[in-house]
Every structure is written in C-alpha cells, then in structure tokens.
Design a protein around this motif. Structure first.
Motif, PDB file in Angstrom:
ATOM      1  N   LEU A  84     -32.012  45.967 -31.247  1.00 11.30           N
ATOM      2  CA  LEU A  84     -31.084  45.401 -30.263  1.00 11.30           C
ATOM      3  C   LEU A  84     -31.851  44.988 -29.012  1.00 11.30           C
ATOM      4  O   LEU A  84     -32.732  45.715 -28.541  1.00 11.30           O
ATOM      5  N   PRO A  85     -31.546  43.848 -28.436  1.00 10.85           N
ATOM      6  CA  PRO A  85     -32.327  43.353 -27.289  1.00 10.85           C
ATOM      7  C   PRO A  85     -31.955  44.049 -25.987  1.00 10.85           C
ATOM      8  O   PRO A  85     -30.798  44.388 -25.740  1.00 10.85           O
ATOM      9  N   GLY A  86     -32.957  44.270 -25.133  1.00 15.13           N
ATOM     10  CA  GLY A  86     -32.766  44.702 -23.762  1.00 15.13           C
ATOM     11  C   GLY A  86     -32.010  46.003 -23.610  1.00 15.13           C
ATOM     12  O   GLY A  86     -32.221  46.990 -24.325  1.00 15.13           O
ATOM     13  N   SER A  87     -31.103  45.974 -22.613  1.00 13.99           N
ATOM     14  CA  SER A  87     -30.336  47.172 -22.276  1.00 13.99           C
ATOM     15  C   SER A  87     -29.342  47.566 -23.362  1.00 13.99           C
ATOM     16  O   SER A  87     -28.882  48.714 -23.399  1.00 13.99           O
ATOM     17  N   LEU A  88     -29.008  46.616 -24.250  1.00  6.27           N
ATOM     18  CA  LEU A  88     -28.066  46.933 -25.327  1.00  6.27           C
ATOM     19  C   LEU A  88     -28.642  47.984 -26.267  1.00  6.27           C
ATOM     20  O   LEU A  88     -27.943  48.894 -26.713  1.00  6.27           O
ATOM     21  N   GLY A  89     -29.937  47.869 -26.566  1.00  7.42           N
ATOM     22  CA  GLY A  89     -30.575  48.867 -27.417  1.00  7.42           C
ATOM     23  C   GLY A  89     -30.637  50.228 -26.761  1.00  7.42           C
ATOM     24  O   GLY A  89     -30.419  51.260 -27.416  1.00  7.42           O
ATOM     25  N   ASP A  90     -30.956  50.250 -25.439  1.00  9.73           N
ATOM     26  CA  ASP A  90     -30.989  51.527 -24.725  1.00  9.73           C
ATOM     27  C   ASP A  90     -29.606  52.179 -24.687  1.00  9.73           C
ATOM     28  O   ASP A  90     -29.479  53.401 -24.823  1.00  9.73           O
ATOM     29  N   LYS A  91     -28.565  51.354 -24.504  1.00  7.38           N
ATOM     30  CA  LYS A  91     -27.209  51.897 -24.472  1.00  7.38           C
ATOM     31  C   LYS A  91     -26.812  52.475 -25.823  1.00  7.38           C
ATOM     32  O   LYS A  91     -26.210  53.562 -25.906  1.00  7.38           O
ATOM     33  N   ALA A  92     -27.155  51.765 -26.916  1.00 10.55           N
ATOM     34  CA  ALA A  92     -26.835  52.258 -28.253  1.00 10.55           C
ATOM     35  C   ALA A  92     -27.581  53.557 -28.558  1.00 10.55           C
ATOM     36  O   ALA A  92     -27.022  54.495 -29.148  1.00 10.55           O
ATOM     37  N   ALA A  93     -28.852  53.636 -28.154  1.00 16.37           N
ATOM     38  CA  ALA A  93     -29.618  54.866 -28.363  1.00 16.37           C
ATOM     39  C   ALA A  93     -29.031  56.024 -27.563  1.00 16.37           C
ATOM     40  O   ALA A  93     -28.972  57.164 -28.040  1.00 16.37           O
ATOM     41  N   GLU A  94     -28.557  55.731 -26.341  1.00 14.26           N
ATOM     42  CA  GLU A  94     -27.930  56.773 -25.535  1.00 14.26           C
ATOM     43  C   GLU A  94     -26.632  57.265 -26.167  1.00 14.26           C
ATOM     44  O   GLU A  94     -26.345  58.473 -26.162  1.00 14.26           O
ATOM     45  N   LEU A  95     -25.846  56.345 -26.711  1.00 14.65           N
ATOM     46  CA  LEU A  95     -24.609  56.738 -27.382  1.00 14.65           C
ATOM     47  C   LEU A  95     -24.887  57.605 -28.609  1.00 14.65           C
ATOM     48  O   LEU A  95     -24.185  58.585 -28.867  1.00 14.65           O
ATOM     49  N   LEU A  96     -25.928  57.247 -29.365  1.00 14.50           N
ATOM     50  CA  LEU A  96     -26.274  58.041 -30.538  1.00 14.50           C
ATOM     51  C   LEU A  96     -26.726  59.439 -30.142  1.00 14.50           C
ATOM     52  O   LEU A  96     -26.351  60.438 -30.781  1.00 14.50           O
ATOM     53  N   THR A  97     -27.513  59.529 -29.079  1.00 15.80           N
ATOM     54  CA  THR A  97     -27.969  60.843 -28.621  1.00 15.80           C
ATOM     55  C   THR A  97     -26.796  61.706 -28.165  1.00 15.80           C
ATOM     56  O   THR A  97     -26.701  62.902 -28.495  1.00 15.80           O
ATOM     57  N   GLY A  98     -25.870  61.094 -27.416  1.00 12.73           N
ATOM     58  CA  GLY A  98     -24.692  61.843 -26.986  1.00 12.73           C
ATOM     59  C   GLY A  98     -23.808  62.264 -28.148  1.00 12.73           C
ATOM     60  O   GLY A  98     -23.214  63.347 -28.137  1.00 12.73           O
ATOM     61  N   PHE A  99     -23.743  61.409 -29.153  1.00 15.93           N
ATOM     62  CA  PHE A  99     -22.947  61.755 -30.326  1.00 15.93           C
ATOM     63  C   PHE A  99     -23.553  62.944 -31.056  1.00 15.93           C
ATOM     64  O   PHE A  99     -22.824  63.844 -31.510  1.00 15.93           O
ATOM     65  N   VAL A 100     -24.861  62.990 -31.186  1.00 13.41           N
ATOM     66  CA  VAL A 100     -25.512  64.118 -31.853  1.00 13.41           C
ATOM     67  C   VAL A 100     -25.300  65.397 -31.052  1.00 13.41           C
ATOM     68  O   VAL A 100     -25.087  66.479 -31.621  1.00 13.41           O
TER      69      VAL A 100
END
Length: 340
Positions: A84-100
C-alpha cells in the motif's frame, strides 16, 4: 326445470386420482396456512446474523496465531507497508497491530453475540418444525427453553461433524484404494472417485436431516415417518449445492460479481435451504402414515398461536445491554492506552 349441481373440478378429480398430487397439495396448504414463509424469513435473518460472530471468532483465532508467531506478523506487516502506498500502508499496519492486541476482546464479543444469534436461530428452526407438524408450542420457562435449544444446537453441530467425518473418511478410503492399483492420479480415476463420493454425501446428509426432522420439533417424531422426508431433503440439499457451485463459477469472472453476487447468492442460498426444510417438514407431516392430530383450520379473523414465530421480547434488550457493556470496556481500555 331442475338444474344439475356442478360436479367436482378438474383439480379435485386429479387430486382424487393421483395420491402424490393430493399429498403435494396438502403439504402446500399446510405450509401457507401455518405461516411457513414467516418462519423461513426468521431462520434466514438469524442465519445471516450468525455469520458476523463466526467471522469475529475466526479473526480472533487468526490474531492468536499471529501473536504466537512474531516473525510471521513482521513479514505480514512488512508486506502490507510495501504494497500500500504512503500513509495508507502505515495505517493498515497499525490497524492490524491493534487488532492482534485486542484479539481476546474480539473473541469474547464474538462468542457472546454468537450464543445469542445461535439460540435465536435454533429457536426459530424448532418453532418452524413444531408448527409444520401441527404440534403446540409448550410455554416453558425462559431459562429452560434456552438450555434445551442450546443443547439442540450442540446436537446439530455433532450431527454435522459426524456427517462431515463420513464424507471425508469415505473419500480418503476411495483415494487410498485407487492409489493401491495406481490409478489415483488418472482422469478416469478421479471421475470414479467423484461418482462414488456422491452416495456417501447423500447418506451423510440423510442422517443429518433425519435427526433434524425427528429430534428438533418440540415433541419427538417417529423415525419411520421422517425417513422419506429426510431422503427428499438430502437430494434437494445436494442439488442446491451443485447449483451454488455453478452460480459461483458464473460470478467469479468479474470483480463486481464477486463483491455483490456472492452476498446475494449467500442470502438466496440460505433462504432456499430454509424454505426447502420447512416445506419438506410440512410434506412429511401430511403423509398418510405420519402421526397427525385433528387440528381445526385457521379462520381469517383468528391467528393460530402456532402460526407466528414467537420470540422473547427481552432478547434484544439483553443483547443491547451486553453490547453496551462491551463498548464501554473497549472505550476505557482505549483511553488508558492513549494516556500511557
């Protein structure tokens, strides 16, 4: 001049001549007279509602797997950030970490909602079968009704596991036997295995539907009267599965079809399964050898108590209270983490 009275209609003569047609007409009348379409709508609704907690539980299991394997989680986060480009990838990774991190909370919420929706689904199914058999729904205490319905749900899950085990073991044995003679990897060997697996699937489905037709009504039904109905249900279920596979092959050619067609197809498939089961129950109940009680026909001004789905009005209030409590807990945990 005396006029002769009109004789029986062509439909009445056909019903008097053909026993199967008269049986089909009796089953159709019972299906409509006792509100079968209302029960189908209720079963379909709670079936779709049960999919949400199932997905939550599956996601919670996935979160525990990722938490137990940090290397796999790091690889997944790196792949998401790189795709995912730019901040979108960082946001998705943050959501995955919070979900775990919240995997336990998601699993508990899914379990609570799943028990609620599963009980209502079983309650609707048992009421539908009870109505089609012409039985009276006994007014038992709420806790006793919930306990009995949950036990019936567990029994249905056990029956499905037995059915699945029969199908899988039979297919494995057939593949092993074909492997002994060295034809397991040939095209005609796979064709033979597919043909042999069909009777096994029908037998497994027959056992499940026989258990459903005889043990899920509020009053037990004899095995003998439900055997032919279970055969019809097994055949119809296999035909619907084949039609569902053909439908999925049609919608898989376009992304739009996969996105919207799968949801519509799932809703239609669940509705057809529920309609088939309720109608076959009415067909079984109107058979010549089925145990029937003399029930007066419903009048237009009086609705039979058994004809309308009955649900406990305290159920939605209890669900709202549980979801509100869970939301409050999640909000407090989020504030504590943000302060820390």
């Amino acid at each position: 001049m005396n006029r002769e009275l009109p004789g029986p209609s062509r439909w009445a003569r056909a019903r008097a001549r053909y026993r199967w047609l008269d049986h089909l007409a009796l089953a159709t009348n019972r299906y409509f007279d006792y509100g079968g379409y209302h029960y189908v709508a209720s079963i379909t609704y709670f079936s779709l509602l049960s999919l949400v907690p199932i997905l939550m539980l599956a996601s919670s299991v996935g979160g525990f797997v990722l938490a137990s394997q940090p290397q796999l989680l790091d690889q997944l986060l790196h792949a998401i950030s790189g795709t995912l480009p730019g901040s979108l990838g960082d946001k998705a990774a943050e959501l995955l970490t919070g979900f775990v991190e919240q995997r336990t909370s998601v699993g508990v919420a899914g379990l609570v909602v799943g028990l609620y929706s599963g009980w209502n689904w079983m309650n609707s199914l048992r009421d539908a079968l009870t109505a089609m058999y012409g039985q009276n729904r006994s007014d038992q205490p709420l806790l006793r009704t919930i306990a009995v319905d949950v036990l019936a749900l567990l029994g249905l899950a056990a029956a499905l596991l037995v059915s699945f085990g029969i199908t899988v073991s039979g297919t494995a044995v057939g593949h092993y036997l074909l492997g002994l003679i060295g034809v397991a990897d040939t095209s005609w060997g796979r064709t033979v295995l597919s043909v042999v697996s069909v009777p096994l699937a029908l037998a497994a489905d027959w056992l499940v539907f026989l258990w459903v037709l005889t043990r899920l009504p509020r009053e037990r039904v004899g095995w003998r009267s439900a055997m032919r109905g279970a055969v019809a249900a097994a055949l119809g279920f296999e035909l619907l599965k084949q039609a569902g596979g053909f439908y999925l092959s049609l919608i898989s050619v376009s992304p739009t079809g996969v996105a919207f067609g799968s949801v519509i197809g799932l809703l239609f498939f669940i509705s057809l399964i529920a309609r088939m089961l309720v109608y076959i129950t009415a067909w079984t109940a109107t058979a010549r050898d089925a145990p029937r009680k003399p029930i007066p026909p419903p009048t237009p001004t009086e609705l039979r108590p058994v004809a309308a789905p009955r649900h406990n009005p305290a159920g939605p209030l209890a669900l709202g209270a549980v979801l509100g409590a869970l939301g409050t807990v999640f909000a407090l945990r989020g504030r504590r983490r943000s302060r820390s």
